[in-house]
Scaffold this motif. Structure first.
Motif, PDB file in Angstrom:
ATOM      1  N   LEU A  71       0.837  -1.201   0.000  1.00 36.06           N
ATOM      2  CA  LEU A  71       0.000   0.000   0.000  1.00 36.06           C
ATOM      3  C   LEU A  71       0.874   1.255   0.000  1.00 36.06           C
ATOM      4  O   LEU A  71       0.650   2.189  -0.778  1.00 36.06           O
ATOM      5  CB  LEU A  71      -0.916  -0.002   1.224  1.00 36.06           C
ATOM      6  CG  LEU A  71      -1.750   1.268   1.444  1.00 36.06           C
ATOM      7  CD1 LEU A  71      -2.696   1.507   0.276  1.00 36.06           C
ATOM      8  CD2 LEU A  71      -2.521   1.186   2.758  1.00 36.06           C
ATOM      9  N   ILE A  72       1.891   1.260   0.850  1.00 34.89           N
ATOM     10  CA  ILE A  72       2.809   2.401   0.924  1.00 34.89           C
ATOM     11  C   ILE A  72       3.564   2.556  -0.396  1.00 34.89           C
ATOM     12  O   ILE A  72       3.756   3.672  -0.894  1.00 34.89           O
ATOM     13  CB  ILE A  72       3.779   2.218   2.107  1.00 34.89           C
ATOM     14  CG1 ILE A  72       3.010   2.349   3.416  1.00 34.89           C
ATOM     15  CG2 ILE A  72       4.928   3.228   2.051  1.00 34.89           C
ATOM     16  CD1 ILE A  72       3.784   1.899   4.634  1.00 34.89           C
ATOM     17  N   GLN A  73       3.996   1.421  -0.979  1.00 36.62           N
ATOM     18  CA  GLN A  73       4.689   1.484  -2.268  1.00 36.62           C
ATOM     19  C   GLN A  73       3.804   2.094  -3.356  1.00 36.62           C
ATOM     20  O   GLN A  73       4.244   2.955  -4.127  1.00 36.62           O
ATOM     21  CB  GLN A  73       5.121   0.085  -2.705  1.00 36.62           C
ATOM     22  CG  GLN A  73       6.363  -0.441  -2.015  1.00 36.62           C
ATOM     23  CD  GLN A  73       6.865  -1.693  -2.696  1.00 36.62           C
ATOM     24  OE1 GLN A  73       6.239  -2.745  -2.627  1.00 36.62           O
ATOM     25  NE2 GLN A  73       8.003  -1.593  -3.352  1.00 36.62           N
ATOM     26  N   GLY A  74       2.563   1.640  -3.450  1.00 38.08           N
ATOM     27  CA  GLY A  74       1.664   2.140  -4.482  1.00 38.08           C
ATOM     28  C   GLY A  74       1.405   3.630  -4.353  1.00 38.08           C
ATOM     29  O   GLY A  74       1.450   4.375  -5.335  1.00 38.08           O
ATOM     30  N   MET A  75       1.171   4.067  -3.118  1.00 38.12           N
ATOM     31  CA  MET A  75       0.901   5.495  -2.896  1.00 38.12           C
ATOM     32  C   MET A  75       2.154   6.331  -3.161  1.00 38.12           C
ATOM     33  O   MET A  75       2.078   7.419  -3.741  1.00 38.12           O
ATOM     34  CB  MET A  75       0.390   5.695  -1.478  1.00 38.12           C
ATOM     35  CG  MET A  75      -0.971   5.052  -1.230  1.00 38.12           C
ATOM     36  SD  MET A  75      -1.547   5.187   0.472  1.00 38.12           S
ATOM     37  CE  MET A  75      -1.875   6.932   0.581  1.00 38.12           C
ATOM     38  N   SER A  76       3.319   5.821  -2.765  1.00 39.65           N
ATOM     39  CA  SER A  76       4.579   6.537  -3.020  1.00 39.65           C
ATOM     40  C   SER A  76       4.841   6.620  -4.521  1.00 39.65           C
ATOM     41  O   SER A  76       5.283   7.657  -5.033  1.00 39.65           O
ATOM     42  CB  SER A  76       5.748   5.824  -2.345  1.00 39.65           C
ATOM     43  OG  SER A  76       5.548   5.722  -0.953  1.00 39.65           O
ATOM     44  N   GLY A  77       4.577   5.512  -5.228  1.00 41.01           N
ATOM     45  CA  GLY A  77       4.762   5.504  -6.680  1.00 41.01           C
ATOM     46  C   GLY A  77       3.858   6.518  -7.360  1.00 41.01           C
ATOM     47  O   GLY A  77       4.291   7.252  -8.257  1.00 41.01           O
TER      48      GLY A  77
END
Length: 455
Positions: free
Chosen positions: A437-443
């Motif tokens: 989730l954090i990766q997707g939002m950061s991306g």
């Protein structure tokens, strides 16, 4: 809205049944698939057929890879090669940033290799590094998984990003897609690594079902292990069963480029064959046999294979059950409802991100989310103001960010990471699912910032 609430209830059922009720994940996933079939009103005669097709389909793709990777891992561990690998990496890169080391390895390996296969291949190295550096195996598992996941969803020649680029008319601009993809993937890899660092000092006993390797058992004495193994294998002997398969898969991916850099003759045929993960891992298994020493090598090999099969069995069953759950969700009206609802929002780059995220969360496959969303969004690019070359490239990136949001029970990668690391399901949701989730939002944040500069 009711369709989404059913999905939320199913995920809650999986978590609660495996944690509070102590139901085995294999049965919890099969039960969730069955409940989903009836809740979404699939024809009763199709529910079991869909489940079995999903179970077999995912194992047809990753099953043999899991078995071969597990056997190679057993040989690496029991021959002392895992200790050699850990000490070599530490000597080259030091001990100060253990999660960064694995994140970089995963980031590079997953450019040509599917993240599932990459995790299986690198699992023994991850365990050895966690044991040698005396850090949490959960933190190291998440760092490796998120490093692999980053380039898997953004960087060709992985099939998902290539298909998305093709659907958006970027066949002749793959170099630009790769360049921007590497940048956005780096942001998401760093985000995943920083989340993994939260678990570095936590007590693994409370987070794991059991130690995933004898190297990670309590009070391991490495000097005693060295004495038991005798002379440790050389660095080349230790790493070759891992990195030769990776190199073969890389060459196979390069050979498949539209420009055909190796031609279309015998060399192309050889690399295309050996570049398939199963063939590459068979080569790795042959190389691992060179680690067997002393008397009775045939018996040693037989014992290692038997142990590997025993370890692989529950991973295969749980991964297959996750595939069954995902297949039932794909057969429902959920993905169509989410796609139609979100595509009508008209919010620029955030629209393809939200559509891909909804499809990924609903049906589990990043590749399916990338392909489906890109096909859905292609006719809308002009209306969204994204009809330039860079607009299309950033659309692929936005879809890639969505396609990693989030990995949970219907995703085979979630179960590969969870089971090879021996994480409890509750731990996996807190560590791995939250990381994606954090990766997707950061991306997506990185893509939005790039759009402010480049569009």
């Amino acid at each position: 809205m009711g369709l989404v609430l059913i999905l939320v209830a199913l995920i809650a059922f999986i978590v609660l049944s495996t944690t509070r009720l102590k139901l085995h994940p294999f049965l919890a996933l099969l039960a969730a698939a069955l409940i989903a079939g009836f809740a979404y009103q699939l024809p009763s005669g199709e529910i079991i057929k869909t489940m079995t097709a999903g179970f077999g389909g995912i194992l047809g793709y990753i099953g043999i890879v899991i078995v071969l990777g597990t056997i190679i891992g057993v040989i690496l561990e029991r021959s002392g090669a895992a200790i050699t690998m850990a000490e070599t990496v530490i000597r080259l890169l030091g001990q100060r940033f253990p999660t960064l080391t694995l994140s970089i390895i995963g980031y590079l390996v997953s450019i040509p290799v599917f993240c599932d296969s990459g995790y299986v291949i690198l699992n023994s190295l991850k365990n050895a590094l966690a044991a040698r550096m005396k850090v949490s195996v959960v933190a190291m598992s998440v760092a490796l998984a998120t490093g692999l996941y980053a380039t898997h969803t953004f960087v060709p020649p992985t099939p998902g990003p290539i298909a998305a680029a093709g659907n958006l008319g970027l066949e002749t601009s793959l170099g630009l897609v790769i360049l921007v993809g590497l940048l956005v993937a780096a942001v998401t890899a760093v985000a995943g690594m920083l989340w993994a660092n939260r678990f570095l000092k936590q007590n693994d006993q409370a987070l794991l079902e059991e130690a995933p390797s004898e190297l990670l058992a309590d009070n391991v004495d490495f000097d005693a292990l060295r004495a038991r193994y005798g002379k440790l294998p050389s660095a080349w002997q230790a790493f070759s069963p891992i990195f030769v398969p990776i190199a073969l898969i890389c060459l196979g991916s390069v050979a498949a480029f539209p420009s055909k850099p190796f031609g279309e003759g015998a060399l192309f045929d050889v690399l295309s064959f050996l570049g398939q993960p199963v063939a590459a891992l068979l080569v790795g298994l042959v190389l691992a046999c060179a680690l067997l020493r002393g008397e009775g090598k045939r018996q040693q090999f037989h014992d290692h294979v038997a142990h590997g099969l025993k370890e692989a069995a529950p991973i295969l069953l749980i991964t297959g059950a996750g595939g069954a759950f995902g297949a039932v969700l794909k057969a429902t009206a959920l993905t169509g409802y989410l796609g139609d609802t979100l595509s009508a929002l008209g919010i620029g780059l955030f629209m393809p991100f939200l559509v891909a995220a909804a499809l990924k969360s609903a049906q589990g496959s990043s590749t399916v989310a990338l392909v489906t969303t890109s096909a859905m969004v292609a006719p809308l690019l002009a209306n969204l103001g994204l009809d330039s070359e860079m607009g299309r490239v950033l659309t692929v990136m936005a879809i890639g960010a969505g396609a990693m949001t989030v990995s949970h029970a219907n995703d085979s990668f979630f179960w590969v990471v969870t089971q090879f690391s021996r994480m409890k399901v509750a731990t996996a949701y807190r560590a791995q699912t939250m990381a994606t989730l954090i990766q997707g939002m950061s991306g997506m944040l990185a893509v939005w910032l790039l759009s402010l500069v480049l569009l």
